[in-house]
Design a protein around this motif. Structure first.
Motif, mmCIF file in Angstrom:
data_model
loop_
_atom_site.group_PDB
_atom_site.id
_atom_site.type_symbol
_atom_site.label_atom_id
_atom_site.label_comp_id
_atom_site.label_asym_id
_atom_site.label_seq_id
_atom_site.Cartn_x
_atom_site.Cartn_y
_atom_site.Cartn_z
ATOM 1 N N ASP A 194 51.013 53.646 32.043
ATOM 2 C CA ASP A 194 51.446 54.495 33.152
ATOM 3 C C ASP A 194 50.539 54.513 34.515
ATOM 4 O OD1 ASP A 194 53.652 55.740 31.908
ATOM 5 O OD2 ASP A 194 51.748 56.504 30.840
ATOM 6 N N ARG A 195 49.148 54.440 34.046
ATOM 7 C CA ARG A 195 47.989 54.221 35.177
ATOM 8 C C ARG A 195 47.897 52.808 35.569
ATOM 9 N NH1 ARG A 195 43.976 58.119 31.555
ATOM 10 N NH2 ARG A 195 45.516 57.611 29.882
ATOM 11 N N VAL A 196 48.184 51.785 34.825
ATOM 12 C CA VAL A 196 48.223 50.332 35.169
ATOM 13 C C VAL A 196 49.309 50.277 36.473
ATOM 14 C CG1 VAL A 196 48.551 48.250 34.579
ATOM 15 C CG2 VAL A 196 47.069 49.453 33.301
ATOM 16 N N LEU A 197 50.475 50.848 35.956
ATOM 17 C CA LEU A 197 51.441 50.826 36.850
ATOM 18 C C LEU A 197 51.330 51.440 38.284
ATOM 19 C CD1 LEU A 197 54.215 49.432 36.795
ATOM 20 C CD2 LEU A 197 55.320 51.505 36.095
ATOM 21 N N ALA A 198 50.614 52.595 38.196
ATOM 22 C CA ALA A 198 50.486 53.296 39.440
ATOM 23 C C ALA A 198 49.410 52.661 40.344
ATOM 24 C CB ALA A 198 49.820 54.697 39.060
ATOM 25 N N MET A 199 48.473 51.994 39.604
ATOM 26 C CA MET A 199 47.520 51.025 40.571
ATOM 27 C C MET A 199 48.429 49.848 40.863
ATOM 28 S SD MET A 199 43.601 50.336 39.271
ATOM 29 C CE MET A 199 44.227 49.426 37.726
ATOM 30 N N THR A 200 48.750 49.197 40.068
ATOM 31 C CA THR A 200 49.285 47.876 40.459
ATOM 32 C C THR A 200 50.349 47.993 41.514
ATOM 33 O OG1 THR A 200 49.550 47.370 38.300
ATOM 34 C CG2 THR A 200 50.700 45.978 39.608
ATOM 35 N N ARG A 201 51.099 49.086 41.657
ATOM 36 C CA ARG A 201 51.987 49.360 42.983
ATOM 37 C C ARG A 201 51.550 49.460 44.194
ATOM 38 N NH1 ARG A 201 57.028 51.138 40.717
ATOM 39 N NH2 ARG A 201 57.761 51.839 42.783
ATOM 40 N N ARG A 202 50.064 50.171 43.843
ATOM 41 C CA ARG A 202 49.318 50.282 45.218
ATOM 42 C C ARG A 202 48.833 49.117 45.600
ATOM 43 N NH1 ARG A 202 46.292 56.095 44.959
ATOM 44 N NH2 ARG A 202 47.697 56.957 43.228
ATOM 45 N N LEU A 203 48.174 48.419 44.762
ATOM 46 C CA LEU A 203 47.153 47.284 45.070
ATOM 47 C C LEU A 203 48.052 45.869 45.764
ATOM 48 C CD1 LEU A 203 44.458 46.292 44.720
ATOM 49 C CD2 LEU A 203 44.741 45.507 42.488
ATOM 50 N N MET A 204 49.380 45.957 45.111
ATOM 51 C CA MET A 204 50.152 45.039 45.685
ATOM 52 C C MET A 204 50.362 45.073 47.150
ATOM 53 S SD MET A 204 53.544 44.485 43.142
ATOM 54 C CE MET A 204 54.112 45.821 44.031
ATOM 55 N N LEU A 205 50.094 46.111 47.593
ATOM 56 C CA LEU A 205 50.510 46.259 49.024
ATOM 57 C C LEU A 205 49.210 45.827 49.855
ATOM 58 C CD1 LEU A 205 51.467 50.252 49.218
ATOM 59 C CD2 LEU A 205 52.752 48.428 49.425
ATOM 60 N N VAL A 206 48.225 45.372 49.334
ATOM 61 C CA VAL A 206 47.061 44.929 50.075
ATOM 62 C C VAL A 206 47.425 43.313 50.421
ATOM 63 C CG1 VAL A 206 44.689 44.065 49.880
ATOM 64 C CG2 VAL A 206 45.424 46.341 48.989
ATOM 65 N N PRO A 207 47.223 42.824 51.556
ATOM 66 C CA PRO A 207 48.005 41.823 52.065
ATOM 67 C C PRO A 207 47.249 40.512 51.274
ATOM 68 C CG PRO A 207 47.428 43.130 54.069
ATOM 69 C CD PRO A 207 46.998 43.831 52.674
ATOM 70 N N GLY A 208 47.720 39.648 50.490
ATOM 71 C CA GLY A 208 47.309 38.390 50.019
ATOM 72 C C GLY A 208 46.989 38.572 48.440
ATOM 73 N N ARG A 209 46.912 40.018 48.179
ATOM 74 C CA ARG A 209 46.686 40.323 46.489
ATOM 75 C C ARG A 209 47.959 39.738 45.805
ATOM 76 N NH1 ARG A 209 44.212 39.346 42.294
ATOM 77 N NH2 ARG A 209 45.291 40.423 40.440
ATOM 78 N N ALA A 210 49.144 40.064 46.288
ATOM 79 C CA ALA A 210 50.218 39.656 45.485
ATOM 80 C C ALA A 210 50.297 38.434 45.324
ATOM 81 C CB ALA A 210 51.513 40.305 46.010
ATOM 82 N N SER A 211 50.189 37.473 46.077
ATOM 83 C CA SER A 211 50.463 36.013 46.032
ATOM 84 C C SER A 211 49.113 35.380 45.127
ATOM 85 C CB SER A 211 50.326 35.365 47.511
ATOM 86 O OG SER A 211 49.264 35.614 48.208
ATOM 87 N N GLU A 212 47.999 36.013 45.256
ATOM 88 C CA GLU A 212 46.974 35.544 44.473
ATOM 89 C C GLU A 212 47.394 35.953 43.029
ATOM 90 O OE1 GLU A 212 42.580 35.492 45.213
ATOM 91 O OE2 GLU A 212 42.811 37.211 43.760
ATOM 92 N N GLY A 213 47.822 37.047 42.601
ATOM 93 C CA GLY A 213 48.076 37.573 41.239
ATOM 94 C C GLY A 213 49.205 36.448 40.993
ATOM 95 N N PHE A 214 50.180 36.263 41.636
ATOM 96 C CA PHE A 214 51.225 35.269 41.405
ATOM 97 C C PHE A 214 50.634 34.014 41.034
ATOM 98 C CE2 PHE A 214 54.098 31.946 42.430
ATOM 99 C CZ PHE A 214 55.274 32.342 41.547
ATOM 100 N N ARG A 215 49.593 33.432 41.498
ATOM 101 C CA ARG A 215 49.132 32.151 41.285
ATOM 102 C C ARG A 215 48.607 32.284 40.044
ATOM 103 N NH1 ARG A 215 48.408 31.951 46.835
ATOM 104 N NH2 ARG A 215 46.395 32.613 46.586
ATOM 105 N N GLN A 216 47.703 33.239 39.755
ATOM 106 C CA GLN A 216 46.979 33.522 38.645
ATOM 107 C C GLN A 216 47.916 33.228 37.471
ATOM 108 O OE1 GLN A 216 44.668 36.811 39.977
ATOM 109 N NE2 GLN A 216 43.067 35.812 40.455
#
Lengths: 232, 232
Positions: free
Chosen positions: B171-193
């Motif tokens: 639950d806590r991971v999800l709550a954080m992930t949802r927010r962190l994804m909003l940061v420009p660039g983070r999502a695409s980096e995470g995708f590549r990883q």
DNA sequence: GCAGAATATATTGTTGACAATATTATCGGC
DNA sequence: GCCGATAATATTGTCAACAATATATTCTGC
């Protein structure tokens, strides 16, 4: 006897909770009995029976069962009741895997945060006196020392989340440790390993300390596998 | 409406539990609301209110509160009630530390256990189509893919205990992930990883896969620290 | 004597009512 | 108008009675 019944009391252990209810006391006592094998796996827990023994209502017992279930100590089958969870070989091995990474993290964080002097008390505890006690199979002294080691590390690590996860697993760890200690030679090996870990921690060698702790768990794991026939 | 009320239903998710009670449904729904920020941190949860809304007795709501508290999603203050737990910066950092070792272990075990072909489906999922969706900020698609990745790994790892611990934190991971994804660039980096991790897993490179997953979490952690002002 | 149905008992699941506590509103004095 | 005390309300904590279910016992036909 009716109405609320919460006695103010500090829990002592770095806790956020400052009150201890009937339910808390029940949980603590039942945990103790299960871990000490006074209630061996498979034992049935009857709500009314316990309610009478502890002079509380069945609701309290029921609440206690809830947290015991969440912790994986008992299993509740609807309309049938609660039984003490049986620990299978598989789950022991799983537990070792978890402990390896979690207690490794614990030691790493603790080493990062604490000053070298912080470890003196523990180093003293794991001294010649305890060494002799271990040789003489004084398991209670050793068990107490290990518990102290654990708690001191958790405090130093300063992560409430890690503390929570470790606490969730603690009952099962304890149940296993108590048995594994009986295997000839394991206790004294574990004792030496703890001495080494403490030296690394005092030296501030974060990487070595973590690796030694992980090796400590892996070693316990291999002892367990070797003697699993006797331990299960 | 009275008496027992348990409908037989398989939970689907590798679960031992085969029944789902009113309490379970309550827990699920409340979890959802909390994680989705429909009930932001600090919100008060009133027992009677929820009991009416879900057409259950207050006891069920109370039971649900019990497990929500055990999971660290809400805080219960005696005679005051339950409020949604506020996530502090400290606990976010703690969470990253835990995720690093736990998800690393998850990937390691999964790589050890699964055949190379097992990962084809996921590799396909993390393909060009999803890459484009991520670029177009289609967060739901990415979030679903990550959840799928997680679940597939947990299944392959085959450790119910690890699964339990990860679930506790989910639950806590999800709550954080949802927010962190909003940061420009983070999502695409995470995708590549994730793509790289999957390649290592298919290649059966246990060590590399674990290290990549750990690096993935460390990377997320550094992004979080950089943008913590916006994320908290 | 035995298998299966019917009954009795034990045990868990649920609820609504009441007690204890905290929060809010009201009131009187200054 | 403002402050403290007091009353009213809202909310949580606890329990004991009842319902549902599972288990053990008795009964019955053969």
């Amino acid at each position: 006897m009716s109405g609320n019944n919460i006695t103010k009391l500090s829990t002592g252990v770095s806790g956020v909770k400052t009150t201890v209810s009937d339910t808390d006391r029940l949980v603590a006592e039942l945990r103790r009995r299960i871990v000490n094998n006074q209630m061996p796996p498979g034992s049935r827990l009857r709500e009314y029976e316990l309610a009478e023994e502890f002079n509380v209502s069945r609701s309290r017992v029921r609440d206690a069962f809830g947290v015991l279930e969440e912790r994986g100590l008992i299993e509740r089958i609807p309309n049938k009741g609660a039984v003490v969870m049986r620990l299978e070989a598989d789950s022991f091995l799983e537990l070792f895997d978890l402990r390896e990474v979690l207690e490794g993290l614990m030691v790493r964080l603790a080493t990062e945060n604490a000053a070298p002097e912080y470890w003196d008390e523990l180093i003293d505890l794991f001294g010649p006196e305890l060494a002799q006690a271990v040789e003489k199979n004084d398991f209670n002294a050793y068990l107490a020392a290990i518990a102290k080691f654990r708690q001191t590390c958790i405090n130093a690590a300063g992560s409430t989340m890690l503390a929570g996860v470790l606490d969730d697993l603690y009952d099962r760890v304890l149940a296993m440790t108590r048995r594994l200690m009986l295997v000839p030679g394991r206790a004294s090996e574990g004792f030496r390993q703890h001495q080494e870990i403490l030296q690394a921690m005092k030296a501030g060698d974060v990487v070595l300390a973590e690796e030694l702790k992980r090796a400590n768990i892996r070693s316990a794991r291999s002892w367990f596998m070797k003697y699993s026939d006797f331990l299960l």
